[in-house]
Design a protein around this motif. Structure first.
Motif, short mmCIF file in Angstrom:
data_model
loop_
_atom_site.label_atom_id
_atom_site.label_comp_id
_atom_site.label_asym_id
_atom_site.label_seq_id
_atom_site.Cartn_x
_atom_site.Cartn_y
_atom_site.Cartn_z
N ASP A 29 1.55 125.79 2.99
CA ASP A 29 0.56 125.91 4.08
C ASP A 29 1.27 126.19 5.40
OD1 ASP A 29 -1.16 125.22 2.10
OD2 ASP A 29 -1.37 123.12 2.73
N PHE A 30 2.46 125.64 5.54
CA PHE A 30 3.26 125.89 6.74
C PHE A 30 4.72 125.61 6.36
CE2 PHE A 30 0.85 121.87 6.96
CZ PHE A 30 1.87 120.95 6.77
N THR A 31 5.62 125.95 7.26
CA THR A 31 7.03 125.73 6.94
C THR A 31 7.50 124.42 7.57
OG1 THR A 31 7.83 126.85 8.91
CG2 THR A 31 7.49 128.21 6.93
N ALA A 32 8.57 123.91 7.00
CA ALA A 32 9.18 122.70 7.55
C ALA A 32 9.70 122.97 8.96
CB ALA A 32 10.31 122.22 6.64
N ARG A 33 10.15 124.21 9.16
CA ARG A 33 10.69 124.54 10.48
C ARG A 33 9.59 124.46 11.56
NH1 ARG A 33 15.51 126.62 12.37
NH2 ARG A 33 15.27 127.19 14.54
N GLU A 34 8.43 124.93 11.22
CA GLU A 34 7.32 124.84 12.18
C GLU A 34 7.05 123.39 12.57
OE1 GLU A 34 3.79 127.81 11.46
OE2 GLU A 34 4.64 127.24 9.49
N VAL A 35 7.08 122.54 11.57
CA VAL A 35 6.82 121.12 11.80
C VAL A 35 7.91 120.52 12.68
CG1 VAL A 35 6.57 118.86 10.69
CG2 VAL A 35 5.58 120.90 9.60
N ALA A 36 9.15 120.82 12.31
CA ALA A 36 10.28 120.26 13.07
C ALA A 36 10.23 120.72 14.51
CB ALA A 36 11.60 120.65 12.40
N GLU A 37 9.94 121.98 14.71
CA GLU A 37 9.88 122.50 16.08
C GLU A 37 8.79 121.81 16.89
OE1 GLU A 37 9.59 126.70 15.35
OE2 GLU A 37 11.76 127.00 15.55
N ALA A 38 7.66 121.58 16.24
CA ALA A 38 6.55 120.92 16.94
C ALA A 38 6.94 119.51 17.37
CB ALA A 38 5.32 120.89 16.04
N PHE A 39 7.56 118.79 16.46
CA PHE A 39 7.95 117.41 16.80
C PHE A 39 9.10 117.40 17.80
CE2 PHE A 39 5.41 116.17 13.09
CZ PHE A 39 4.73 115.09 13.64
N ASN A 40 10.05 118.32 17.64
CA ASN A 40 11.13 118.40 18.63
C ASN A 40 10.56 118.60 20.03
OD1 ASN A 40 13.33 117.99 16.98
ND2 ASN A 40 13.73 120.18 16.62
N ALA A 41 9.54 119.45 20.11
CA ALA A 41 8.93 119.71 21.41
C ALA A 41 8.22 118.48 21.94
CB ALA A 41 7.96 120.89 21.30
N ALA A 42 7.53 117.78 21.04
CA ALA A 42 6.81 116.57 21.44
C ALA A 42 7.79 115.50 21.93
CB ALA A 42 5.99 116.05 20.27
N VAL A 43 8.91 115.39 21.22
CA VAL A 43 9.93 114.42 21.61
C VAL A 43 10.45 114.78 23.01
CG1 VAL A 43 12.30 113.64 21.14
CG2 VAL A 43 10.64 113.77 19.27
N ALA A 44 10.72 116.05 23.21
CA ALA A 44 11.29 116.49 24.49
C ALA A 44 10.34 116.20 25.64
CB ALA A 44 11.62 117.99 24.42
N GLU A 45 9.05 116.26 25.37
CA GLU A 45 8.05 116.02 26.41
C GLU A 45 7.87 114.53 26.73
OE1 GLU A 45 4.06 117.43 25.71
OE2 GLU A 45 4.84 119.46 25.37
N ALA A 46 8.34 113.69 25.83
CA ALA A 46 7.96 112.27 25.91
C ALA A 46 9.07 111.38 26.46
CB ALA A 46 7.53 111.77 24.53
N ALA A 47 9.91 111.95 27.31
CA ALA A 47 11.03 111.16 27.83
C ALA A 47 10.56 109.87 28.51
CB ALA A 47 11.85 112.01 28.80
N GLU A 48 9.36 109.91 29.08
CA GLU A 48 8.85 108.73 29.80
C GLU A 48 8.64 107.51 28.90
OE1 GLU A 48 5.86 109.32 33.25
OE2 GLU A 48 5.80 111.10 31.98
N LEU A 49 8.41 107.78 27.62
CA LEU A 49 8.26 106.64 26.71
C LEU A 49 9.60 105.92 26.52
CD1 LEU A 49 6.03 108.24 23.90
CD2 LEU A 49 5.30 106.62 25.67
N ASN A 50 10.67 106.66 26.71
CA ASN A 50 12.03 106.14 26.50
C ASN A 50 12.20 105.63 25.07
OD1 ASN A 50 14.64 105.78 27.45
ND2 ASN A 50 14.29 103.62 27.96
N ALA A 51 11.52 106.30 24.15
CA ALA A 51 11.57 105.86 22.75
C ALA A 51 12.90 106.23 22.09
CB ALA A 51 10.42 106.46 21.97
#
Lengths: 500, 100, 493
Positions: free
Chosen positions: C20-42
């Motif tokens: 249905d989709f590639t693993a790379r698409e998924v990884a890229e989406a989460f990498n981007a989400a992580v990069a946006e979420a620096a304020e959580l300091n997770a």
């Protein structure tokens, strides 16, 4: 029997009380809790696993062989083997201890009480056999090594030894003289080497002793003890006791008190000194190691341990005396070291085979050969001898020839000399070098007849009762035979002719 | 049971944690608060109760005496062992000089 | 277009496997989400390349028609207590800052072998000591949740607070956690996600920075019971390098999931009804009973008489073990070294450890050192271990009458960061419901039940018999199916 060893103080006699904690490196390929090698003398930190270096998240998994060897050792001193034991952590900070704790056994050691016999040795001041109690044997990790002289401001740390398995063998305070302590260490070393649980190599640090010494008036309460750490030879153990006992007597007689403390031995001066404390307060905070479950031994494991035990020194010595008819001295000498009895038993078997008699019938002959004749020849040759030539087969052949009367004792030595130098078959050597004695009764009879004829007066004297002259006739005969006549045959013919 | 400032200083020294006076002052009441609270364990009658030795019934496994059987627990990896050391020289770890 | 960050483990795995989709698409989406979420300091460090490389490997395998593994194509967050080869591993401490292990923990390796990728190393309470994620050297972790009508930074729970925050914020579909006295379950409850601590010994502790060896257990944190089952299967397994590892096959938990509890008995421990427990928590507990009854289970009362003593016993045993486990951080072989002018070896230790450990860690080391010291060992440590025996015995008794126990996970919902810092004891009480199962080594799980009147998630806890993760997961699934918890924090970061 009480030891008579006493320190003669200014105010009277003092008795010495000694207990030993011997740390013996367990013979194993890999470490107690990691797969790193235990080989001696490697480049620094090349035998260190992530576990030994105490990297974050590393965990110990015990080596079965180390447990097995400690159990076998316990069995060899007839000790109680605890089927349920535990590892505890001993916490302290030092640069040779990466984990910040040593995994050891305090509360539930693997091996409980046992004992060891030291033999009477009149000359050394041990009048009778004595049983020394052993409190416990536990298994623990060795520490690393610090080097202080490589850098002006730093000590260097080598972790190769970290985690090697040690057995700590703790005696009861049952020894009363340096000689007893020396005999104890030697006997313990012998047992460990028989069992194969430790190579006993004190130079390489495979065995070290912590020496606990106190003094008291004979028969009174124990005094305060000192512990001298890491003493690495039998001689040093004896020196420590000698020195410490005298020092303590001096302290007490001068109105002082002995401090319970840890001391260090200086082999250069033969003295001990207070050790700078590793830990301000010795509060080791022992508690069960939560990385390890209790060690529970199954009966099959214990049975396997017991079945694999060899005949031990005391049993062997008794057998040598009772079954082989050896003297107590020979039996003790032959059983003291693994190498000695192994060589002896091989030679005995081979000799008995070649002669075709039971071992018991030839044991004394073989023992004398092994303990005095053969070492004498080897020593006299020095570098000329190639010990590789000293095969059991060759030696047994020499002993068999001697037993048959083909060669004399002197010839046996000569043949053995040649064997050691050049190798070769003893029988061929005897033939080629003419190293055989004459048992041909014809030749001997002829020589004796000639001597009797030439010494009529002596013959008369002898027959008149002067028995001592028999030796004269033997001498004359041997001379005539150029020393190659079989003395037994000579004796027999002489007796027949003179008495007949 | 409560601990004094001196005792806390001694424990900190035993644990090899240097503590300034102010830190000790702060720590003493905190530790006493915790120790007072755990004191309630003394209420429990534990006569005849064995201390827990294994959380889940399990026996201690022993491994075979084989050198370097698993690279994760093997020797012969000095570079790895020294890789993170603050002071490593000539294959050793360096520490301030120790006088024994 | 699919918002991949809304997908969980199972959906990603099945979607990648099904093309249905590639693993790379998924990884890229989460990498981007992580990069946006620096304020959580997770995250302490992010590792987008690791996630991409793993995704590409999965995609390549799929192209060749190979098996993808239980976690094929799923990028996850890794609690920074797991050693990861070549990637800084700190336990959120200064003393391990910059430490790059030359080895990979067994659990993380198992996950990579199962096809997972790593988004980064997740923040936590320092050395996993804490219940609010305020003890990290790298700063507090913020929960993605806010109390209704306020803007105060809320606690994601601890110690696995980076994990809970990341999963709740949808910047990771799942994350690893570790639980010593509630460190998976409490943060899961605070953030409206699921987390399971398996039976002690299921997951290898090899390569996990040790806090308290007899209690530490790794487990998954994810947004559904199914995802936890899948990920736990990948993490668990016998490891000969850990002497306490269970030598048992890993069951196929996912395949055996069933929300039908007919014939099962659910125990309600009466001693968990404690003073100071939030009314809404008690309400959620009642609701939980209803749900499980509705799933076919019979609800029975059980008694766990030593519950009250579990927490104080824990605060002896865990610090005692920690005081010894943390002795290795001495500035000799790795990590921080503080060497004041003219300092000797022992001075160096004291200075290094003073600078390298945070207050809570020091506090616990001191407590642990004290309770093990000469003269106090039996009164404290031995007594605590005896009480531990009694706590375990209570459960054994209890489980003669029921199959699984239902209780609240925490006595309160999440609280604002900084609000409980005055007194360490108040903070410790957060784990009062979580600690008993830890002391007994039992599998235990938190599943989200509802939001409270402040709009904050509440969790329910299920505790099972030794080795019965399945029973815990099944009861969790029954709750999940009825709670229909699908609230999400509003994105403010």
């Amino acid at each position: 029997m009480v030891s008579t060893y006493r320190i003669q103080g200014a105010t009277g006699e003092w008795e010495v009380v000694i207990g030993l904690e011997v740390h013996a490196q367990v013979t194993s390929n890999a470490k107690l809790f990691s797969g790193a090698s235990t080989a001696f003398g490697a480049e620094p930190n090349t035998q260190v696993s992530l576990v030994d270096a105490a990297m974050p998240g590393m965990l110990p998994v015990p080596n079965r062989e180390c447990i097995r060897q400690a159990v076998r050792t316990g069995m060899a001193i007839e000790a109680q083997i605890n089927k349920w034991s535990r590892f505890d952590r001993k916490n302290y900070f030092y640069a040779d201890l990466p984990q910040g704790y040593q995994i050891s056994q305090l509360y539930h050691p693997l091996v409980g009480e046992g004992s060891l016999l030291i033999e009477a040795d009149e000359k050394a001041g041990i009048p009778e056999d004595k049983v020394i109690g052993i409190e416990r044997i536990h298994v623990e990790q060795d520490a690393g090594k610090l080097m202080h002289d490589q850098h002006p401001t730093m000590s260097y740390v080598d972790l190769n030894r970290v985690g090697i398995a040690l057995m700590e063998i703790v005696s009861k305070p049952d020894m009363r003289s340096p000689a007893e302590a020396g005999a104890y260490v030697r006997k313990l070393r012998s047992i460990l080497r028989y069992v194969g649980s430790c190579d006993g190599n004190m130079e390489e640090g495979s065995m070290r002793a912590d020496v606990n010494v106190s003094v008291r008036r004979p028969g009174e309460e124990f005094g305060t003890r000192t512990e001298t750490k890491n003493v690495n030879s039998v001689r040093f153990v004896m020196q420590v006791i000698e020195y410490e006992a005298n020092r303590q007597v001096d302290v007490i007689e001068n109105g002082g008190t002995v401090d319970q403390e840890t001391r260090l031995f200086d082999p250069n001066t033969g003295t001990t000194r207070t050790m700078r404390s590793k830990e301000d307060a010795h509060d080791y905070r022992y508690f069960p190691d939560p990385d390890l479950l209790p060690l529970e031994l199954e009966d099959s494991f214990l049975e396997e341990c017991r079945a694999s035990l060899p005949e031990l020194p005391d049993a062997k010595r008794t057998r040598y005396e009772n079954d082989l008819g050896l003297t107590p001295y020979n039996a003790r000498e032959l059983t003291a070291e693994v190498e000695t009895f192994a060589r002896f038993e091989t030679l005995l078997a081979e000799t008995a085979k070649q002669i075709g008699k039971p071992e018991a019938k030839v044991a004394t002959q073989v023992a004398n050969w092994a303990l005095s004749v053969a070492p004498g020849v080897l020593k006299s040759l020095g570098d000329e001898a190639d010990p590789a030539n000293a095969t059991a087969e060759a030696q047994a052949k020499i002993l068999a020839m001697q037993d048959k009367g083909d060669i004399s004792g002197g010839q046996a030595k000569e043949i053995y000399e040649i064997v050691l130098k050049t190798g070769g078959d003893p029988e061929t050597i005897a033939d080629e070098k003419g190293l055989k004695q004459v048992s041909d009764t014809g030749a001997i009879e002829a020589a004796i007849d000639a001597i009797i004829a030439a010494n009529g007066d002596k013959v008369d004297e002898y027959r008149g009762g002067k028995d001592k002259l028999f030796g004269f006739f033997v001498g004359q005969t041997m001379k005539a035979m150029q020393g190659k006549a079989n003395p037994a045959v000579v004796n027999q013919i002489l007796k027949d002719k003179l008495d007949g | 049971m409560s601990v004094t400032r001196e005792e806390v200083a001694k424990i900190a020294s035993l644990a090899r944690i240097r503590m300034a006076d102010a830190e000790l002052d702060r720590m003493v009441p905190e530790l006493n608060g915790i120790l007072d609270w755990v004191e309630q364990l003394g209420e429990v009658d534990t006569a005849g109760v064995e201390p827990m030795t294994a959380v889940i019934p399990n026996t201690l496994r022993l491994r075979d005496d084989v050198v370097d059987a698993d690279p994760h627990t093997a020797g012969g990896r000095r570079d790895d062992v020294l890789a993170n050391a603050p002071a490593a020289e000539h294959g050793f770890f360096g520490v301030p000089k120790v006088i024994e | 277009m699919t918002d991949f960050t809304q997908l969980g483990v199972k959906q990603i795995r099945d979607g990648v496997a099904g093309g249905d989709f590639t693993a790379r698409e998924v990884a890229e989406a989460f990498n981007a989400a992580v990069a946006e979420a620096a304020e959580l300091n997770a995250f302490i460090v992010t590792t987008p390349d690791h996630a991409l490389a793993a995704a590409d490997a999965t995609d390549a395998k799929r192209a060749k028609g190979e098996e993808l593994g239980k976690m094929g194509g799923v990028p996850i967050g890794m609690k920074d207590l797991f050693a990861t080869k070549g990637v800084q591993t700190t336990a959120a401490s200064h003393i391990l800052e910059g430490f790059e292990p030359e080895y990979e923990s067994t659990v993380s390796q198992n996950l990579w072998d199962a096809g997972a990728g790593m988004l980064g190393k997740l923040n936590l309470d320092q050395f996993a000591m804490g219940s609010s994620n305020e003890t990290s050297y790298f700063g507090n972790v913020n929960s993605p949740w806010k109390k209704d009508g306020t803007n105060a930074a809320m606690s994601p729970g601890g110690s696995s607070g980076g994990s809970s925050s990341a999963v709740a914020a949808r910047i990771a579909p799942a994350a690893t956690g570790t639980d010593t006295g509630g460190s998976i379950r409490q943060p899961a409850a605070f953030t409206g996600i699921c987390g399971i601590k398996p039976t002690y010994g299921r997951c290898s502790r090899w390569g996990v920075v040790a806090f308290a060896s007899s209690l530490d257990q790794a487990g998954p944190m994810a947004r559904s019971v199914e995802d936890c089952a899948i990920m736990l299967e990948a993490m668990a397994g016998f490891d000969p390098k850990d002497a306490t590892s269970l030598d048992m096959p890993v069951p196929n938990w996912e395949a055996a999931l069933s929300a039908d509890l007919k014939g099962k008995k659910v125990g309600i421990p009466r001693e968990y009804r404690m003073d100071g427990t939030d009314e809404e928590i008690l309400k959620s507990w009642e609701q939980g009973k209803e749900w499980l009854r509705d799933a076919g289970a019979e609800i029975v009362d059980v008694s766990l008489p030593h519950t009250k003593y579990a927490l104080p016993a824990y605060y002896i045993v865990a610090p005692a073990e920690a005081s010894s486990n943390l002795a290795r951080y001495d500035g000799v072989r790795y990590g921080l070294r503080e060497l004041p002018e003219g300092a000797g070896l022992q001075d160096m230790y004291a200075a290094t450890r003073a600078a390298g450990f945070g207050d809570e860690v020091k506090r616990r080391i001191l407590i642990g050192t004290y309770v093990l010291s000469a003269g106090f060992y039996d009164a404290y440590y031995t007594q605590a271990q005896k009480i531990r025996t009694l706590v375990a015995r209570d459960f054994e008794q209890g489980f003669t009458q029921c199959d699984v126990i239902l209780a609240p996970t925490t006595p309160t919902a999440s609280f604002p960061l900084g609000s409980l810092n005055e007194d360490p004891l108040t903070m410790y009480l957060n784990d009062v419901f979580a600690v008993p199962a830890s002391l007994a080594g039992l599998p235990a799980m938190s599943v989200p039940a509802m939001l409270n009147s402040d709009g904050l998630p509440l969790g329910l806890q299920l505790v099972g018999k030794p080795f019965d993760e399945q029973g815990v997961l099944n009861a969790g699934l029954a709750i999940q199916n009825r709670a229909n918890f699908n609230a999400q924090p509003e994105k403010w970061w």
